[in-house]
Design a protein around this motif. Structure first.
Motif, PDB file in Angstrom:
ATOM      1  N   GLY A  38      52.840  16.924 -29.225  1.00 48.80           N
ATOM      2  CA  GLY A  38      54.058  17.009 -28.414  1.00 48.80           C
ATOM      3  C   GLY A  38      54.764  15.668 -28.324  1.00 48.80           C
ATOM      4  O   GLY A  38      55.995  15.588 -28.444  1.00 48.80           O
ATOM      5  N   ILE A  39      53.987  14.590 -28.117  1.00 45.15           N
ATOM      6  CA  ILE A  39      54.571  13.244 -28.057  1.00 45.15           C
ATOM      7  C   ILE A  39      55.191  12.879 -29.403  1.00 45.15           C
ATOM      8  O   ILE A  39      56.309  12.344 -29.469  1.00 45.15           O
ATOM      9  N   ALA A  40      54.468  13.180 -30.485  1.00 43.93           N
ATOM     10  CA  ALA A  40      54.992  12.884 -31.821  1.00 43.93           C
ATOM     11  C   ALA A  40      56.273  13.672 -32.088  1.00 43.93           C
ATOM     12  O   ALA A  40      57.240  13.134 -32.650  1.00 43.93           O
ATOM     13  N   SER A  41      56.294  14.939 -31.671  1.00 41.30           N
ATOM     14  CA  SER A  41      57.493  15.766 -31.861  1.00 41.30           C
ATOM     15  C   SER A  41      58.668  15.208 -31.070  1.00 41.30           C
ATOM     16  O   SER A  41      59.808  15.207 -31.553  1.00 41.30           O
ATOM     17  N   LEU A  42      58.382  14.720 -29.861  1.00 49.92           N
ATOM     18  CA  LEU A  42      59.435  14.129 -29.039  1.00 49.92           C
ATOM     19  C   LEU A  42      60.004  12.883 -29.712  1.00 49.92           C
ATOM     20  O   LEU A  42      61.227  12.689 -29.756  1.00 49.92           O
ATOM     21  N   VAL A  43      59.129  12.038 -30.271  1.00 53.64           N
ATOM     22  CA  VAL A  43      59.592  10.838 -30.982  1.00 53.64           C
ATOM     23  C   VAL A  43      60.481  11.231 -32.158  1.00 53.64           C
ATOM     24  O   VAL A  43      61.551  10.649 -32.381  1.00 53.64           O
ATOM     25  N   VAL A  44      60.049  12.235 -32.927  1.00 51.25           N
ATOM     26  CA  VAL A  44      60.816  12.671 -34.102  1.00 51.25           C
ATOM     27  C   VAL A  44      62.178  13.213 -33.682  1.00 51.25           C
ATOM     28  O   VAL A  44      63.210  12.870 -34.278  1.00 51.25           O
ATOM     29  N   LEU A  45      62.206  14.051 -32.646  1.00 47.00           N
ATOM     30  CA  LEU A  45      63.475  14.636 -32.204  1.00 47.00           C
ATOM     31  C   LEU A  45      64.442  13.566 -31.709  1.00 47.00           C
ATOM     32  O   LEU A  45      65.640  13.602 -32.014  1.00 47.00           O
ATOM     33  N   VAL A  46      63.912  12.606 -30.943  1.00 45.07           N
ATOM     34  CA  VAL A  46      64.762  11.526 -30.439  1.00 45.07           C
ATOM     35  C   VAL A  46      65.286  10.681 -31.596  1.00 45.07           C
ATOM     36  O   VAL A  46      66.471  10.327 -31.656  1.00 45.07           O
ATOM     37  N   ARG A  47      64.421  10.359 -32.549  1.00 42.21           N
ATOM     38  CA  ARG A  47      64.836   9.551 -33.690  1.00 42.21           C
ATOM     39  C   ARG A  47      65.888  10.270 -34.535  1.00 42.21           C
ATOM     40  O   ARG A  47      66.839   9.643 -35.023  1.00 42.21           O
ATOM     41  N   LEU A  48      65.721  11.565 -34.716  1.00 43.50           N
ATOM     42  CA  LEU A  48      66.715  12.326 -35.477  1.00 43.50           C
ATOM     43  C   LEU A  48      68.062  12.326 -34.750  1.00 43.50           C
ATOM     44  O   LEU A  48      69.118  12.207 -35.379  1.00 43.50           O
ATOM     45  N   ALA A  49      68.015  12.449 -33.422  1.00 39.00           N
ATOM     46  CA  ALA A  49      69.256  12.442 -32.641  1.00 39.00           C
ATOM     47  C   ALA A  49      69.960  11.089 -32.719  1.00 39.00           C
ATOM     48  O   ALA A  49      71.193  11.009 -32.630  1.00 39.00           O
ATOM     49  N   LEU A  50      69.174  10.019 -32.914  1.00 36.68           N
ATOM     50  CA  LEU A  50      69.747   8.670 -32.956  1.00 36.68           C
ATOM     51  C   LEU A  50      70.129   8.215 -34.364  1.00 36.68           C
ATOM     52  O   LEU A  50      70.658   7.123 -34.543  1.00 36.68           O
ATOM     53  N   LEU A  51      69.894   9.065 -35.365  1.00 31.78           N
ATOM     54  CA  LEU A  51      70.200   8.685 -36.742  1.00 31.78           C
ATOM     55  C   LEU A  51      71.668   8.274 -36.955  1.00 31.78           C
ATOM     56  O   LEU A  51      71.936   7.337 -37.717  1.00 31.78           O
ATOM     57  N   PRO A  52      72.653   8.960 -36.325  1.00 30.79           N
ATOM     58  CA  PRO A  52      74.040   8.506 -36.514  1.00 30.79           C
ATOM     59  C   PRO A  52      74.252   7.046 -36.123  1.00 30.79           C
ATOM     60  O   PRO A  52      75.026   6.326 -36.770  1.00 30.79           O
ATOM     61  N   PHE A  53      73.548   6.592 -35.089  1.00 30.20           N
ATOM     62  CA  PHE A  53      73.682   5.194 -34.677  1.00 30.20           C
ATOM     63  C   PHE A  53      72.987   4.271 -35.670  1.00 30.20           C
ATOM     64  O   PHE A  53      73.440   3.144 -35.910  1.00 30.20           O
ATOM     65  N   VAL A  54      71.878   4.729 -36.254  1.00 35.18           N
ATOM     66  CA  VAL A  54      71.197   3.942 -37.283  1.00 35.18           C
ATOM     67  C   VAL A  54      72.105   3.783 -38.500  1.00 35.18           C
ATOM     68  O   VAL A  54      72.242   2.688 -39.057  1.00 35.18           O
ATOM     69  N   ILE A  55      72.734   4.883 -38.906  1.00 28.43           N
ATOM     70  CA  ILE A  55      73.644   4.842 -40.061  1.00 28.43           C
ATOM     71  C   ILE A  55      74.801   3.888 -39.790  1.00 28.43           C
ATOM     72  O   ILE A  55      75.203   3.098 -40.657  1.00 28.43           O
ATOM     73  N   HIS A  56      75.348   3.946 -38.570  1.00 32.86           N
ATOM     74  CA  HIS A  56      76.434   3.035 -38.197  1.00 32.86           C
ATOM     75  C   HIS A  56      75.954   1.584 -38.283  1.00 32.86           C
ATOM     76  O   HIS A  56      76.687   0.707 -38.768  1.00 32.86           O
ATOM     77  N   GLY A  57      74.734   1.328 -37.835  1.00 37.83           N
ATOM     78  CA  GLY A  57      74.192  -0.024 -37.884  1.00 37.83           C
ATOM     79  C   GLY A  57      74.029  -0.523 -39.311  1.00 37.83           C
ATOM     80  O   GLY A  57      74.302  -1.693 -39.605  1.00 37.83           O
ATOM     81  N   VAL A  58      73.577   0.353 -40.210  1.00 39.88           N
ATOM     82  CA  VAL A  58      73.429  -0.026 -41.624  1.00 39.88           C
ATOM     83  C   VAL A  58      74.793  -0.363 -42.223  1.00 39.88           C
ATOM     84  O   VAL A  58      74.947  -1.361 -42.941  1.00 39.88           O
ATOM     85  N   ARG A  59      75.784   0.459 -41.925  1.00 42.23           N
ATOM     86  CA  ARG A  59      77.132   0.204 -42.448  1.00 42.23           C
ATOM     87  C   ARG A  59      77.680  -1.113 -41.925  1.00 42.23           C
ATOM     88  O   ARG A  59      78.342  -1.860 -42.667  1.00 42.23           O
ATOM     89  N   GLN A  60      77.430  -1.413 -40.667  1.00 42.53           N
ATOM     90  CA  GLN A  60      77.901  -2.671 -40.100  1.00 42.53           C
ATOM     91  C   GLN A  60      77.195  -3.864 -40.732  1.00 42.53           C
ATOM     92  O   GLN A  60      77.805  -4.912 -40.955  1.00 42.53           O
ATOM     93  N   ALA A  61      75.896  -3.723 -41.022  1.00 43.30           N
ATOM     94  CA  ALA A  61      75.161  -4.803 -41.690  1.00 43.30           C
ATOM     95  C   ALA A  61      75.746  -5.076 -43.068  1.00 43.30           C
ATOM     96  O   ALA A  61      75.894  -6.232 -43.477  1.00 43.30           O
ATOM     97  N   HIS A  62      76.112  -4.002 -43.787  1.00 44.74           N
ATOM     98  CA  HIS A  62      76.716  -4.166 -45.110  1.00 44.74           C
ATOM     99  C   HIS A  62      78.097  -4.821 -44.991  1.00 44.74           C
ATOM    100  O   HIS A  62      78.437  -5.720 -45.779  1.00 44.74           O
TER     101      HIS A  62
END
Length: 265
Positions: A38-62
């Motif tokens: 359950g904890i692992a699933s929660l981490v995965v769900l939260v990380r998937l929800a935050l992926l748009p912000f990760v992608i934005h961060g990668v684009r900004q780094a580039h």
């Protein structure tokens, strides 16, 4: 009410729903495996929800990497010129270059958005492990969580020196695993995908010691936090390593060692 309360309640709903779904599929309600999944699933769900912000961060780094040589050239051209007109022209040129390459003034926004989520997740697991009900994680589920144990080591247990050698082995194993994952991520993945060109020497030195500081902090914290939080850290650190490795392999920041490897691969 704490500013993190709404986030904690939302995450508690996800954790409770995940636990209910697992038990509906036949998993034992009070099993540590059920709760860890359950904890692992929660981490995965939260990380998937935050992926748009990760992608934005990668684009900004580039974008920042592409703009950096031009910005350094502007800085060099205006070096030593302190009159008001030169300072104004300096800033105008920097803004123009940043706009041309798509560098946002809100480049740190993804981190600022993610931070309350990570803090909320940390406090949720910590509160539940301490026997405190949080939103959908009512007394019944909290009691179930507290009753769960791994080879006799309670998920709510604390510290290295608990109930014998087995407790020490489990806690130390989890803490070392989380620390090792963090060190490898920072030392061999993030560092190779970070450009230090034009960076002040103090910041370069801080980057060098960051992997050791991060790993050491996890080892120290392992002696005081609940066992459940160590499982959370292992799950989160595993995701971070995989995500960072994928970014460095397929979308490396220009001008870094990771980008050079990508070209020669």
């Amino acid at each position: 009410m704490s500013l993190l309360a709404p986030i904690k309640h939302a995450l508690a709903s996800v954790l409770a729903t995940t636990h209910d779904a697992l038990t509906a599929l036949g998993a034992p309600a009070d099993s540590a495996v059920t709760w860890v999944v359950g904890i692992a699933s929660l981490v995965v769900l939260v990380r998937l929800a935050l992926l748009p912000f990760v992608i934005h961060g990668v684009r900004q780094a580039h974008a920042s990497a592409r703009a950096r040589p031009h910005l350094m050239g502007i800085t060099e051209r205006y070096r030593g010129r302190t009159d008001a007109e030169s300072l104004r022209a300096h800033m105008d040129e920097r803004r123009a270059v940043s706009a041309e390459h798509g560098v946002s003034r809100l480049g740190c926004l993804p981190v600022l958005v993610q931070l309350p989520v990570w803090l909320g997740l940390y406090h949720l697991v910590s509160d539940v492990a301490s026997g405190v009900a949080v939103g959908a994680m009512g007394p019944g589920l909290v009691s179930s969580f507290g009753a769960a144990s791994v080879v006799g080591v309670s998920l709510a247990g604390h510290g290295y020196l608990g109930s014998g050698g087995l407790h020490l082995a489990v806690v130390a194993g989890l803490a070392v695993t989380a620390a090792a994952l963090s060190y490898v991520t920072q030392r061999f993945v993030v560092a190779s995908n970070t450009s230090v060109e034009g960076m002040p020497e103090a910041m370069v030195a801080a980057q060098r010691i960051m992997p050791v500081m991060s790993a050491g902090g996890l080892l120290l914290a392992g002696g005081v936090v609940p066992v459940a939080l160590l499982f959370y850290w292992v799950c989160s650190s595993t995701w971070t390593l995989g995500q960072s490795a994928a970014v460095a392999r397929w979308w490396p920041t220009p001008g870094t060692a990771a980008a050079a490897r990508r070209v020669t691969a």
